[in-house]
Each structure stands twice: as C-alpha cells, then as structure tokens.
Design a protein around this motif. Structure first.
Motif, short mmCIF file in Angstrom:
data_model
loop_
_atom_site.label_atom_id
_atom_site.label_comp_id
_atom_site.label_asym_id
_atom_site.label_seq_id
_atom_site.Cartn_x
_atom_site.Cartn_y
_atom_site.Cartn_z
N LEU A 368 -2.02 5.54 -4.86
CA LEU A 368 -1.51 4.32 -4.23
C LEU A 368 -2.40 3.12 -4.53
O LEU A 368 -1.90 2.00 -4.73
CB LEU A 368 -1.38 4.52 -2.72
CG LEU A 368 -0.25 5.41 -2.24
CD1 LEU A 368 -0.19 5.40 -0.71
CD2 LEU A 368 1.11 4.97 -2.80
N GLN A 369 -3.69 3.33 -4.56
CA GLN A 369 -4.60 2.22 -4.82
C GLN A 369 -4.45 1.69 -6.24
O GLN A 369 -4.75 0.52 -6.51
CB GLN A 369 -6.05 2.64 -4.56
CG GLN A 369 -6.36 2.80 -3.07
CD GLN A 369 -7.79 3.26 -2.82
OE1 GLN A 369 -8.47 3.75 -3.71
NE2 GLN A 369 -8.25 3.12 -1.58
N ALA A 370 -3.96 2.53 -7.16
CA ALA A 370 -3.75 2.09 -8.54
C ALA A 370 -2.40 1.42 -8.75
O ALA A 370 -2.13 0.90 -9.83
CB ALA A 370 -3.88 3.29 -9.48
N HIS A 556 8.08 -4.92 8.18
CA HIS A 556 8.89 -5.74 7.27
C HIS A 556 8.38 -5.51 5.85
O HIS A 556 7.18 -5.52 5.58
CB HIS A 556 8.77 -7.22 7.64
CG HIS A 556 9.75 -8.09 6.93
ND1 HIS A 556 9.57 -8.51 5.63
CD2 HIS A 556 10.92 -8.64 7.34
CE1 HIS A 556 10.58 -9.27 5.26
NE2 HIS A 556 11.43 -9.37 6.28
N ALA A 557 9.31 -5.29 4.93
CA ALA A 557 8.95 -4.83 3.59
C ALA A 557 8.29 -5.88 2.71
O ALA A 557 7.84 -5.57 1.61
CB ALA A 557 10.18 -4.28 2.88
N SER A 558 8.20 -7.13 3.17
CA SER A 558 7.46 -8.12 2.39
C SER A 558 5.97 -7.80 2.36
O SER A 558 5.24 -8.27 1.50
CB SER A 558 7.68 -9.52 2.97
OG SER A 558 7.25 -9.57 4.32
N VAL A 559 5.54 -6.99 3.33
CA VAL A 559 4.13 -6.59 3.43
C VAL A 559 3.96 -5.23 2.75
O VAL A 559 4.79 -4.35 2.88
CB VAL A 559 3.70 -6.50 4.92
CG1 VAL A 559 2.30 -5.93 5.05
CG2 VAL A 559 3.79 -7.87 5.57
N GLU A 560 2.88 -5.08 2.01
CA GLU A 560 2.59 -3.82 1.33
C GLU A 560 1.75 -2.90 2.20
O GLU A 560 0.89 -3.36 2.96
CB GLU A 560 1.80 -4.11 0.04
CG GLU A 560 2.61 -4.81 -1.04
CD GLU A 560 3.19 -3.85 -2.05
OE1 GLU A 560 3.76 -2.83 -1.62
OE2 GLU A 560 3.08 -4.14 -3.24
N SER A 561 1.96 -1.59 2.06
CA SER A 561 1.04 -0.61 2.62
C SER A 561 -0.08 -0.36 1.62
O SER A 561 0.18 -0.15 0.43
CB SER A 561 1.76 0.71 2.92
OG SER A 561 2.53 0.63 4.08
N ARG A 562 -1.31 -0.39 2.12
CA ARG A 562 -2.47 -0.14 1.26
C ARG A 562 -3.19 1.11 1.74
O ARG A 562 -3.49 1.24 2.93
CB ARG A 562 -3.44 -1.31 1.29
CG ARG A 562 -2.93 -2.60 0.69
CD ARG A 562 -4.03 -3.64 0.61
NE ARG A 562 -4.53 -4.03 1.92
CZ ARG A 562 -5.75 -3.76 2.39
NH1 ARG A 562 -6.61 -3.08 1.65
NH2 ARG A 562 -6.11 -4.19 3.59
N ALA A 563 -3.45 2.03 0.82
CA ALA A 563 -4.25 3.19 1.17
C ALA A 563 -5.71 2.76 1.27
O ALA A 563 -6.25 2.15 0.34
CB ALA A 563 -4.09 4.28 0.12
N VAL A 564 -6.34 3.04 2.40
CA VAL A 564 -7.74 2.67 2.61
C VAL A 564 -8.58 3.93 2.78
O VAL A 564 -8.06 5.03 3.00
CB VAL A 564 -7.90 1.74 3.83
CG1 VAL A 564 -7.20 0.41 3.58
CG2 VAL A 564 -7.35 2.38 5.10
N HIS A 565 -9.88 3.76 2.68
CA HIS A 565 -10.79 4.90 2.73
C HIS A 565 -10.65 5.66 4.04
O HIS A 565 -10.57 5.07 5.12
CB HIS A 565 -12.24 4.44 2.57
CG HIS A 565 -13.23 5.54 2.80
ND1 HIS A 565 -13.42 6.57 1.89
CD2 HIS A 565 -14.08 5.79 3.85
CE1 HIS A 565 -14.34 7.39 2.35
NE2 HIS A 565 -14.76 6.95 3.53
N SER A 566 -10.64 6.98 3.92
CA SER A 566 -10.63 7.86 5.09
C SER A 566 -11.87 8.74 5.02
O SER A 566 -12.13 9.35 3.97
CB SER A 566 -9.38 8.72 5.11
OG SER A 566 -9.47 9.70 6.13
N PRO A 567 -12.64 8.84 6.10
CA PRO A 567 -13.82 9.69 6.07
C PRO A 567 -13.50 11.18 6.06
O PRO A 567 -14.39 12.01 5.88
CB PRO A 567 -14.57 9.30 7.35
CG PRO A 567 -13.52 8.76 8.26
CD PRO A 567 -12.51 8.10 7.36
N ASP A 568 -12.23 11.53 6.28
CA ASP A 568 -11.80 12.92 6.22
C ASP A 568 -10.61 12.99 5.27
O ASP A 568 -9.56 12.38 5.53
CB ASP A 568 -11.40 13.42 7.62
CG ASP A 568 -11.19 14.93 7.65
OD1 ASP A 568 -10.48 15.45 6.76
OD2 ASP A 568 -11.73 15.59 8.58
#
Length: 638
Positions: A368-370, A556-568
C-alpha cells in the motif's frame, strides 16, 4: 471557447433554445478533451471522426428521457456522488440472483436491507450460444439475454432502481465481440468495411511476431492469441478465447460504434459502465499489448463525449494490472481526473488474503505504501473477493521490502488456499495452472476460503466462530478503506462453494463457477430470523458496518487510506486524514490475542478516541490495548 461557426451550425439541430444552450455549454466544457484525445489517436482522421461523433451525440441527446436529464443535472451539482460514505455496491448474476430482470425488481426490498446504492448485474447483454466466457462474448450490445428479459425490462428495472436511489451498473466489453456478432459475421462474409474492424492476418508472419511478447490469459483452454478462421481467410486476434474476436480500435469507425452503444445504453438507464478488458484494447508490436498510451486517450475521448450527452454516467475501469500501471486508468499527468471515475483495487483483495494466511501484515503495508496516490475526484472499487479468480499479483519488489521471496510466497498462497498446505483452513480450487510460470490462481467463495466450509463439515463450533470472525474483519477493511465497497452475492450470508458447476456442461471447464452460486433465499430468510447462525452473524455484521460507514464522514473517497507503521506486524493500521479529523483503522489479522501498545494509537489520535464500530470510547492511558483475534476498529479523534 467553442468555435463560433460550429456553435451556429449546431444550434440549427435544436428546436428548443434551452436544449441548445445545454448541449453547447457541455461541448464547450468537454470538447477540448474530446478533440485532443481524438487527434492523439487518429491524427488526420480526427476531424472527420468528430463530425460523425457529433451526429451520434446529438441523436442520443435528443432521445435522452426526461428523468435521466434531471439525473444529469443532479450529478453535475454533486459530482462526488460515487465517493459518498453511504455508497454501497452489490454484485450479482441476474439469473443466479433472481431468475430474470423481473425477478430482480421483486428483490429490491432485500437490496434496501443492505442499503445498496449501486447494483452491478454481471454480463446480461446477449452473448453467443454455448460457451461465452460467462457472458463476456457479446453477440448483440443492444439486446438482453433472452432468458433474462428484454431491453424494455432492463429500462423498467433501471427506473425502479433509480426510484430507490440505486444506480444500475453494466459491463461493456471493449476489447472483443463474439465471433457471431454482426460485425464479425460481415467480416467473415468478406465485407472489407467490417474486416477492418478486426485484426486479421493472411498468414502467421505478423501473429508470430506479436506472439513473441504476448502473454497467455487462459493457457489451459485458450493457448495462444490468434485463431485461424476459414471464412475470414486469416488469423484473427483472439486474446481470451477462440470465439472472442479482438476489435481494432485504430479504426475510427470502431470508436464511433462504441460511443453509439454507450449512449444507447445510457439512455436505457445504465449509470455506470464497467469497461471490461480495457487494458487490452490497443495493440503494439514488441510489447505485451496492454496498458498502451492510446488506451487512456481513447478512454478520455469516450468519457468526454459521454459527459456532453449524459453527465450522470460514470466509467469504471476493469484493469487488473500492476499498481504503477493501474493509476493511469484513474488519470495521471495530462489525464489526471479525465479518464475513468473508478477502478478496481485488486491489490487490496490480494493483500487481504495474503495477510490472512501469513498472519502478518508487513507485505500489506509495503504494497500500500508503494501505491501511487489517485486523483481526489476518483474512487476505488473495493472487495474481499469478486466473480473472477484470485491471482497472486504480488510484486517481487514489494515482497523483498517485506523480507519475503516473491515466488516462494506466491507458491505458499496457492498451496494455502487450494487446501494443500499443512494446517490450512481454506477450501479453494486451483484455476489456470501455468507450468511455464508456476502461476496458480484460486477460485472459491469467501466463506470457504476463510474456513467456514471445513469447520461446518467437522462440526467445529470454535472453527465456525473463527471463520466468521475472519470474514467480518475482511469486510471491515473493505468498508473502512474509502471507496465503493462491492459485496459479491452470497458473501453477506457466508455462502459456501457451489460444486454443482461440474455438472453444467458450459461451466464444467471453468471452476470459477464454484464461487458463482445460485442465491440461497432460504438461507437469506434464516439470516434474518436466526442471528446466531453463521449467515445471521455475517448479515447482521454487514448491516452494522454499512450503518457505521454512512455515519462516518472520514470515509469519503476523496481521502486516501495510508498504511502506517505498526509495532506489531499482526496488526494493520490504516490512517485517513479528513477535515473532520484523523481516522485510524485497526485490524488484527491474527488468530491470537494481541497486546497492542497504546503509544502507537496515541501518536495518531491523541489520548482518546471513538470506535465507530462498537460505539465505545477508548482512553489510551494504559500501556497496552487488548485486540481479540480478528478484531476490527474504526477509531476517530474525539
């Protein structure tokens, strides 16, 4: 500005000044996109083509029904209608859902119960008899399959759906037609005008040159990309099956024909066109003949012309391609926001099942980050599974960043979901094994892939609950990602694989029919009456997700979901930055309890948050938060 001479000439085509003003304003708005796109593809042929297109557009504009004209105006005032958080999609085969189009009209209460606003009825335009690739070998774009009803029945259904606020979505196959289509029949009869609609070669010289760089889509039952046709006297380009003839989009007459088809169906009430096999429509020697630049110019031209006549209509690109290529179908650089309004996020589906099998979300996050950002005006079509197989579209680059060997991980997933990996919970089937590449795609209903079929067979109550929890979590990710969630018929009831396809001659060779079952209406009744049954638990959860989603403006779909760092790495974190505040999706892909560090939530949300799924408030004062197996949360700032 629109050329004065052209505007004056076009005004004579109208009896009503208001209609003339509407058409000319839209032509002024979208005409430049149309002209530039045609020039890029057709060069010196563009002016003559444009004259013909205006004739087609005027005819369709004059014939557009009054209620659809009102919808056009409403959509122009609310261009983000596909991006709203209350937009929920449902996808079904007409006959398998309700028998025929009249039957679908009788099931609107069921669709309303799921708050559906977008109904995609899988291929229903008249296909060839016999094998037809699930309806994607179209013989007549202006007729409905006879057992499903008539074109008038389709229009009546579209009107009923509009009255309930539901948009009708249909497939438009752009790359090919059935060998029995009128164009192909005339080409086979020797008509040079229609032979030019196809790629036909007198000997193997050109086909062999193309084959050097072309992949095979269906290596098991349709090897190669060309078929000899005795009547046509040549080798015909047939990417998908011998009975599906690829059309020649370098011929401007083909463009005009397809625009006429689009506008005809739009006037029948179709609001969204799924542009099937769009990646394949332009051929170029020395390439794989996919994702060529002309594809995007052609889409932009089709969209511009359609917006002039029917701005209520949206395009959805069926482009199952790598992320770096996929973004172009929503528009990049000069095409930004000017091609398709929607595209499938196939990678999301792949990563859902990958993380469910591995119980690790590292690859999910890296993939997702790419992903390149999409235009804010476009939206994703999101799903846990679809009518097609699951192909393990995992790049070696993403795998390497996640510490995996791409080839080994793809083999693991094929083993896991075909049921051969030790300890797997899944019941799927291998589709289209390619020994040359080792590629093994997977067919199967979501519930069977998630373990419900195996658990029910053994009466394992814990396994039943666990499989339902997996399904619930997968759908929470889909509905919480931001886009149009697409529920494929039967998944709302946790329906299982349907192995009866093997007894249907036209289906037996294609095991994708294992996840295209007949709708189980008795199970639907049980789901409403018994909320503790697997079907009842799944149906109730989906209704809860839909209600929570509609009440969450952050989606609202104008905003993107971003995968962020997870410690687990067992837990996926998806962040959305909305003007109303931050939303954080938290998803445990593990069968274990996870003690998740609260600092990882505080840095996004502060000291407190609301869980939109449970309705509860959380305070992150303690060092850890317990996440039960397959727990899903939609957290928003207080």
């Amino acid at each position: 500005m629109l050329h004065t001479e052209l505007a004056s000439r076009l005004r004579t085509a109208f009896d009503d000044d208001r209609d003339a003003g509407t058409f000319l304003l839209r032509l002024e708005r979208y005409g430049a996109d149309l002209v530039e796109s045609l020039e890029q593809v057709y060069g010196d042929q563009a002016p003559a083509l444009l004259d013909g297109l205006i004739e087609v557009m005027l005819h369709a504009f004059h014939n557009r029904p009054a209620d659809l004209r009102r919808l056009d105006e409403a959509r122009l005032l609310r261009p983000d209608w596909l991006q709203s958080p209350d937009m929920i999609g449902y996808v079904a085969y007409t006959d398998r859902f309700a028998g025929d189009l009249q039957g679908v009209r009788g099931k609107l209460d069921y669709l309303r119960g799921l708050s559906v606003k977008y109904l995609h009825l899988m291929p229903l335009l008249k296909p060839r008899d016999g094998e037809n690739d699930g309806g994607y070998a179209v013989q007549d774009y202006r007729s409905v399959r006879s057992d499903l009803g008539s074109m008038d029945d389709l229009s009546a259904l579209a009107r009923d759906l509009r009255g309930q606020g539901i948009s009708l979505v249909l497939d438009l196959v752009l790359n090919h037609v059935a060998r029995e289509h009128e164009w192909a029949e005339k080409a086979r009869a020797g008509d040079p005008h229609y032979k030019a609609y196809f790629h036909i070669y007198p000997d193997r010289t050109q086909p062999d040159a193309f084959e050097a760089t072309l992949p095979e889509v269906f290596p098991d039952f349709a090897p190669g990309n060309f078929t000899w046709d005795e009547a046509a006297g040549g080798w015909v380009w047939t990417t998908f099956n011998t009975y599906q003839w690829d059309v020649n989009w370098s011929n401007p007459d083909v463009f005009r024909e397809f625009l006429d088809i689009i506008l005809y169906l739009a006037n029948r009430g179709v609001e969204v066109f799924r542009l099937d096999a769009i990646a394949f429509i332009w051929k170029r020697l020395g390439t794989d003949s996919q994702n060529q630049p002309e594809v995007h110019w052609l889409t932009r031209a089709l969209r511009a012309a359609t917006r002039i006549v029917a701005p209520a209509v949206a395009f959805k690109a069926e482009a199952i391609v790598a992320p770096a290529q996929l973004i172009h179908y929503l528009g990049s650089r000069a095409h930004h926001g000017k091609v398709s309004d929607m595209a499938y996020h196939n990678s999301l589906m792949v990563q859902l099942w990958s993380s469910l099998a591995s119980r690790d979300t590292t690859l999910f996050r890296e993939a997702l980050q790419a992903f390149p950002p999409k235009p804010a005006t476009a939206t994703w079509g999101l799903y846990a599974r679809c009518h097609d197989d699951i192909g393990w579209a995992i790049s070696d680059e993403d795998a390497t960043r996640a510490g995996l060997d791409g080839d080994a991980h793809r083999r693991f997933l094929s083993d896991f979901y075909s049921g051969t990996f030790p300890g797997t919970f899944a019941r799927g089937m291998v589709f289209q094994y390619n020994p040359a590449t080792g590629d093994r795609r997977i067919s199967g209903m979501a519930a069977s892939l998630a373990g419900l079929e195996a658990a029910l067979e053994t009466g394992d109550e814990v396994g039943i609950s666990t499989s339902i929890a997996r399904l619930r979590m997968l759908h929470a990710v889909v509905l919480g990602f931001g886009g149009v969630p697409l529920v494929y018929m039967g998944d709302e009831l946790a329906m299982l694989n349907d192995y009866s396809f093997e007894w249907v001659p036209e289906h037996a060779a294609d095991n994708r029919w294992v996840h295209r079952p007949l709708m189980d209406w008795a199970l639907a009744e049980q789901a409403r009456d018994d909320v503790n049954s697997p079907a009842g638990r799944m149906y109730a959860w989906l209704q809860k997700l839909v209600q929570a989603r509609a009440a969450t403006p952050h989606l609202h779909a104008s905003v993107e979901s971003r995968a962020v760092h997870s410690p687990d790495n067992r837990v996926l974190l998806l962040r959305r930055d909305h003007p109303m505040g931050v939303m954080l999706g938290v998803y445990n892909f593990s069968h274990e309890d996870v003690s998740f560090p609260t600092w990882a939530l505080r840095e996004h949300l502060g000291e407190q948050a609301e869980d939109r799924l449970s309705g509860g408030r959380l305070t992150f004062a303690r060092p850890t938060l317990r996440l039960e197996p397959y727990r899903a949360m939609w957290l928003t700032e207080l």
